[in-house]
Each structure stands twice: as structure tokens, then as C-alpha cells.
Design an enzyme around this catalytic site. Sequence first.
Site, PDB file in Angstrom:
ATOM      1  CG  ASP A 197      -7.347  -6.830   3.340  1.00  0.00           C
ATOM      2  OD1 ASP A 197      -8.075  -6.144   2.502  1.00  0.00           O
ATOM      3  OD2 ASP A 197      -5.957  -6.445   3.464  1.00  0.00           O
ATOM      4  CD  GLU A 235      -4.409  -9.830   3.667  1.00  0.00           C
ATOM      5  OE1 GLU A 235      -4.360  -8.887   4.493  1.00  0.00           O
ATOM      6  OE2 GLU A 235      -3.669 -10.003   2.741  1.00  0.00           O
ATOM      7  CG  HIS A 257      -1.847  -0.949   1.173  1.00  0.00           C
ATOM      8  ND1 HIS A 257      -3.025  -1.343   0.355  1.00  0.00           N
ATOM      9  CD2 HIS A 257      -2.112  -1.934   2.051  1.00  0.00           C
ATOM     10  CE1 HIS A 257      -3.694  -2.029   0.588  1.00  0.00           C
ATOM     11  NE2 HIS A 257      -3.109  -2.761   1.769  1.00  0.00           N
TER      12      HIS A 257
END
Length: 258
Positions: free
Chosen positions: A176, A150, A46
Site C-alpha cells: 500500500d 502504509e 481483504h
Amino acid sequence: MKNNAIKEKIKRGEQVLGAFLGINSPPIVEMLGYAGFDFVVIDDEHGAFSASELENIIRTADSVGVVPIVRVSYDPSSIQKALDRGAKGVQVPMVNTKEEALEVVKRAKFPPYGNRGVSYSTRPARYGKDGGKPYLDESNENVMIIVHIETLDAANNFEDIATVPGIDLAFIGSTDLSVNMGYQLEGAKHPEVQRVIDELFIKGKELDMPIGTVASNSAAANAAFDKGAQYVGVILNNVMTTALNDVVSASKPMQPIK
């Protein structure tokens, strides 16, 4: 590659604290080291890092005794590139099956345990000063392989994933996981998400698989440690934003100067 301090601590049953870094800032990494953090997760999933910036962050972490881990992107070459730049381990997002876990190990380890490409001209091999079987064996021993659990599929396949040789730690990505389960509004606090997380901690203990997770602040980190997590990473953006907001809200507004 030198010994991996956090891998050794986790093998001894100790708990380690780190931070997720999503911005290119060597000074912040230095501050993490001076504050006493065990590791930094350089977030290449990210975060915003060029290849050279990633290496400089890793180099900075080494200089202050913070173990550099890279959360890799979805590019198939990202594991290779992170390790060739000196990362002591990788966190791999969205590992949902045994087959995907096996592929992660193959990409992170040299033969005979994997198929990571060999180069002795890289930083961890001291640009050619190290090489051959001693270097390969040392790298295979010290690299830390962390898979993210996740999704509900990953949670359901946890036993198969956790028993793949070479996986060192399972990291629960609670945000997530909650979104994948359909609880976008309630988030990880939803009782059903917490039930799945609790089951993962139980299974991890049964399978002797260390568990890691994320925390937004010190209270959440302590709660995770109390739950049995051995590896907890706080989110630096959240910590800094909270601290800045606290300064603004606690400071008196400036009055006009008469």
C-alpha cells in the site's frame, strides 16, 4: 483473556513469525500451529469471513497454540467484534494520524483507557464465568494493538502515531505504501519506497516502537528479521501458490499408457 504470548515475546525483544490468512480454513490454521508459527493474522480487511467463521478460526488458533490476530475491516464496529470473538489483538489498516491512532486505542480498550463496550457473555469472558475489574484489567493488559503504516502521510506522522499510549507495534504495509507513493509499477522495491521504509525502521528503534512487516516467503522473512523487524507475517496465498507451481513445474508430465 489469557496472557498474550507474542506481546510478551515482543516486550522481551524477541522476534515472532506469523501468517496472513484470507480464506476460511480451520485445517490450515491447525497446520500453522503444528508447523510452529507464532501467530495468524485473520485478514478481515481483504479476506472472506462471516462473523461465525471468524470466531471458528480464532477458536482453532487457540486450540493449536497460535495467537489469533485480526486485521480488521473499515467498519467502526470491527475492532469490538474481533475482540469479543476472542482475538488476542487487532491490526488496523490505514492509520495516518495521531488522532486516528488514539481512536484505535479507545475502541480496543475498556475504560478508563478506552471506550470499548463491555459484555461478560462473550467468548473471551467464558460466556459469563469471568467479569468485573479483573477481566477488564486483564483484557486491557493483554490485547495487542497494531497500527498499519502504509501511506506517506502515516510515515510522515510516524513519531506522533508511535508515541500514542497503548500502541504496541507499527506494521509497515509496503505494498500500500508503494501504491500511495505513486510507484504502482515498481512496487515496494523502488528505491524511494525503500528509503521511507528504512527511515521507519530507524525511527522505530529510536522511539522504542517495535516494527512489523509482511513477507512473501522465507527469504523475505529472514531479510525483514535481519533488518530489525520483530513481527513478520508471510502471505499464505503466495506461499501456497508458489509451492503448487513448483510441484507442477518439477513433476514429469504423464505419458500415454501403452
